[in-house]
Design an enzyme around this catalytic site. Structure first.
Site, PDB file in Angstrom:
ATOM      1  CB  SER A   1      -8.064   3.680   3.143  1.00 29.56           C
ATOM      2  OG  SER A   1      -7.113   3.100   4.017  1.00 29.56           O
TER       3      SER A   1
ATOM      4  CB  SER B   1      -7.944   0.857   6.063  1.00 28.27           C
ATOM      5  OG  SER B   1      -8.665   2.038   5.913  1.00 28.27           O
TER       6      SER B   1
ATOM      7  CE  LYS C   1      -3.789   2.117   2.663  1.00 24.61           C
ATOM      8  NZ  LYS C   1      -4.580   2.028   3.921  1.00 24.61           N
TER       9      LYS C   1
HETATM   10  N1  GLN Z   1     -12.794   4.077   6.907  1.00 23.28           N
HETATM   11  C1  GLN Z   1     -12.116   4.526   8.071  1.00 23.28           C
HETATM   12  C2  GLN Z   1     -11.751   5.980   7.908  1.00 23.28           C
HETATM   13  O1  GLN Z   1     -12.098   6.536   6.936  1.00 23.28           O
HETATM   14  C3  GLN Z   1     -10.905   3.697   8.321  1.00 23.28           C
HETATM   15  C4  GLN Z   1      -9.735   4.100   7.524  1.00 23.28           C
HETATM   16  C5  GLN Z   1      -8.513   3.315   7.876  1.00 23.28           C
HETATM   17  O2  GLN Z   1      -8.574   2.304   8.565  1.00 23.28           O
HETATM   18  N2  GLN Z   1      -7.369   3.824   7.441  1.00 23.28           N
HETATM   19  O3  GLN Z   1     -11.128   6.555   8.749  1.00 23.28           O
END
Ligand code: GLN
Length: 488
Positions: A154, A178, A79
């Site tokens: 994400s 994420s 990532k």
């Molecule tokens: N969807 C969550 C957010 O927008 C988690 C994102 C993540 O785990 N980086 O913060």
């Protein structure tokens, strides 16, 4: 033999037994990426030289009979919030569009030391803020099961790459879901270890008290092998834990007869049938293979989303202050004075969601509101952690859906941040409590042929006690094998 369809253990065996060279494995993936990734768009940057150099090293070791690392020849995607020396790392943000890190993240260093070949860097929501990969500053990634739909986020690029056989395994980051949520939406397995299990050194900070690095794979064994490689104390990250790393792969086979599995009432209230039915079948399956189901309660669950979005934005507003046009990446070309340069750089470099979070975070930390929001949220966080501690007195693992919805259409939710935030309900709680969680495939929705909706992957989440990843993986492994979910 299609080398891109093999799981991690199969790649490893093929390379060891000289059925395929590491170079052939890497090339097969790079060729497939060239062909297929123009549809899925999971990668932001490819690193073919680095992958092939590493493959050559592995092949030399095979030829000379030298000992091979645990991941010898395994192609991996990383990532783009995880630093790779000399390979562009953007966090899917315009503000870091041309940023080349001077060092590797510890996880990357450990993977390469074990023989893994890094294919490239995957797309994600900008600075990992989002649940759909639509917040990427470059382009959205598409779900390989239906190109009209999001892969989740994400870490959507990593999940999609593994689902589409564009990498054998991948690294993602998980702050509030994420890794687990995109794994669920793409039909692959994904693991967030205990906070501190894996070093965060070289992970670009979003919310430091919640950030984790963890693996994606097409089977639970793959997760175990990658976790094994990247886990453990790192002097460069003072929050990494000095807790012994068990042999996760060896422990997979232990069986789960008599495992006590908690079903939290709060996570099933109001759950739609399209997710609820496959999850119920998953629960029945766990029972059939010898688990004992125990109802549990996590009474503060309703406050988790609010708590998470206060703490995560507060930490983000502070962490992202460093992108000021001086130290990294983008700088506005025209400006009047220093302050104007900061403003123009940040205005041009950050996308809408990142700006929203910086503003929210600055607000909850501002004097006069700090006690009402930030401090209150910290107290709620303790209560959520206590809920889990209580539940784990009577059960070994807890089972929940990973996401309340399957993959949704690109654009369907992007105008409604609140709806997007609410969909994180089942994943943020474990992040706030610091406990480990894994999402494994659990069948599919029915789909609706008449309106053109295909059956879509559903993920089941298993949560465990602090540093109890071995048991969590063992349960997930037994479940996956009993359901045949490691066969796609
Ligand atoms: N969807 C969550 C957010 O927008 C988690 C994102 C993540 O785990 N980086 O913060």
């Amino acid at each position: 033999m299609d080398l891109t369809a093999l799981n991690l253990a199969e790649v490893r065996d093929a390379v060891r037994s000289k059925t395929a060279s590491a170079k052939e494995v890497a090339l097969a993936h790079l060729e497939r990426i060239n062909r297929e990734d123009r549809n899925v768009r999971s990668y932001l940057t490819l690193s073919p030289e680095r992958a092939l150099e590493q493959a050559a090293r592995v092949d030399r070791a095979v030829a000379s009979g030298d000992p091979l690392g645990r991941l010898a020849g395994v192609p991996i995607a990383v990532k783009d919030v995880i630093l790779t020396r000399g390979v562009r790392t953007t966090c899917a943000s315009r503000i870091l569009e041309h940023y080349i890190p001077p060092y590797d993240a510890t996880a990357v260093e450990r993977l390469e030391a074990a023989g893994a070949c890094i294919l490239g860097k995957t797309n994600c929501d900008e600075f990992a803020m989002g649940s759909s990969t639509e917040n990427s500053g470059f382009f959205p990634t598409r779900n390989p099961h239906d190109l009209e739909r999001v892969p989740g986020g994400s870490s959507g690029g990593s999940a999609a790459a593994v689902a589409a056989n564009l990498a054998t395994v991948a690294l993602g980051s998980d702050t509030g879901g994420s890794i687990r949520q995109p794994a669920a939406l793409c039909g692959v397995a994904g693991l967030m270890g205990t906070y501190g299990r894996v070093s965060r050194f070289g992970l670009v900070a979003f919310a430091s008290s919640l950030d984790h690095i963890g693996p994606f794979g097409r089977s639970v064994r793959d997760l175990a092998a990658v976790l094994q490689t990247i886990a453990g104390r790192d002097p460069h990250d003072s929050t990494s834990a000095d807790v012994p790393v068990p042999d996760y792969e060896a422990e997979l086979e232990g069986g789960i007869e008599g495992l006590r599995v908690g079903i939290p009432r709060e996570y099933f209230a109001g759950l739609s049938a399209e997710i609820g039915d496959p999850i119920q079948r998953g629960i029945d399956l766990l029972q059939n293979i010898g688990c004992e189901m125990v109802p549990v309660t996590l009474p503060h669950t309703d406050y988790a989303i609010a708590c998470y979005y206060i703490i995560a934005t507060a930490e983000a507003s502070s962490n992202l202050a460093r992108y000021d046009g001086v130290r990294y990446g983008l700088r506005a070309s025209e400006y009047d004075d220093l302050r104007d340069m900061y403003e123009r750089t940040r205005d041009a470099g950050f996308g809408a969601e990142v700006k929203r979070r910086i503003m929210l975070g600055t607000y909850v930390l501002s004097s006069g509101y700090y006690e009402a929001y930030y401090l209150k949220a910290q107290r709620v966080r303790s209560l959520l952690a206590r809920d889990f501690n209580e539940a784990f007195r009577s059960v070994d693992v807890i089972v929940t859906p990973t996401s309340p919805v399957p993959a949704f259409k690109i654009g369907e939710r992007s105008d409604d941040p609140l709806q997007m935030y609410l969909a994180d309900i089942y994943t943020v709680t474990a992040s706030l409590a610091g406990i480990p969680g894994v999402s494994v495939p659990c069948g599919r929705t029915q789909g609706d042929e008449a309106s053109g909706v295909p059956p879509l992957p559903v993920g089941m989440q298993l949560l465990g006690r602090h540093f109890d990843e071995a048991r969590l993986l063992r349960a997930a492994y037994a479940f996956e094998r009993a359901g045949g979910f490691d066969r796609g």
